[in-house]
Motif scaffolding. Structure first.
Motif: not given
Length: 278
Positions: A243-250
């Protein structure tokens, strides 16, 4: 040797649209005791298979069947085949994966010895970006050189050359078009002079899993998002990455994590490395 396998030659009669009914596709019915084999492969692997199939004048399916037929008929031994598989895994894992893999190439709860530093709590986890490895040379806030990574050929690997290197891109090269577009869209005005290894990302690169609207280059040493709270155990990492949301492309799932040690060592883990159910 694999070169001794005799490939089936297509006559062309079993492909395309039948002349009597051009609106329907020709169909091939496999023998009754045959089964279908499905495997997930990367874009680079698919491209490599297509090149070999084209050179041989057969379909990719025929190429795979020829390999299986050569193994069954004794043209290549299972020892030789396993040797090629192990070499392939070594090439794919320049940055080692945190855990050992099973026969389906999924990770198991058995840490790799060369990644022990990660489990000792050393290093920092950063977001793994899925693109193309490039290198930008910067002088006075301007890009003066754009290079792409090249991997050794089969002949070079046989000579002991296993590590890749960078080669110059070319403005008139179709395969370099999107890399150069990414470089042009990248603001390097604040970068220090020197060579910067980057990941080129965008709509026409590696399927654009982060759904970016433009091409850009992300320098590994400057802008890759960090996950200071990234866990280090098998189960915790599996749940974390699910479930890790991308910090680069939320709004999009991150592909994985790369742990960086201060001495330059790295180790990676991707969401798809884990089995679908565990």
């Amino acid at each position: 040797m694999i070169s001794s396998i005799v490939l089936p030659v297509s006559t062309g009669k079993d492909r395309g649209r039948p002349r009597k009914d051009p609106h329907s596709l020709a169909r091939w019915t496999p023998p009754e005791d045959w089964s279908r084999l499905v495997a997930w492969i990367s874009p680079e692997e698919k491209k490599a298979l297509k090149h070999v199939a084209i050179d041989a004048g057969v379909s990719v399916a025929d190429l795979v069947r020829a390999l299986a037929g050569g193994l069954a008929g004794g043209a290549i031994t299972h020892e030789e085949l396993l040797g090629h598989v192990q070499k392939g895994r070594h090439v794919m894992e320049k940055i080692p994966t945190l855990f050992e893999r099973d026969d389906r190439f999924r990770v198991v709860d058995r840490p790799r010895a060369d990644c022990a530093w990660v489990f000792d709590g050393e290093g920092v986890g950063t977001e793994k970006l899925d693109g193309t490895n490039v290198r930008l040379t910067v002088r006075s806030g301007q890009i003066v050189r754009v290079e792409k990574r090249r991997n050794p050929s089969k002949a070079q690997k046989q000579q002991g050359i296993v590590d890749g290197w960078y080669v110059d891109t070319a403005e008139d090269s179709a395969e370099d078009k999107w890399i150069l577009d990414a470089a042009r869209n990248t603001d390097v005005s604040g970068w220090s002079d020197g060579e910067h290894s980057c990941e080129a990302l965008g709509p026409r690169i590696q399927g654009n899993p982060l759904k970016l609207e433009e091409h850009r280059c992300i320098p590994f040493n400057l802008q890759v998002p960090a996950y200071e709270d990234a866990p280090r155990s098998y189960k915790e990492l599996q749940d974390f990455l699910a479930a890790l949301d991308s910090k680069f492309a939320p709004g999009h799932l991150a592909e994985g994590i790369v742990f960086h040690h201060p001495d330059g060592r790295r180790a990676k883990i991707k969401r798809k490395d884990f089995p679908s159910s565990a």
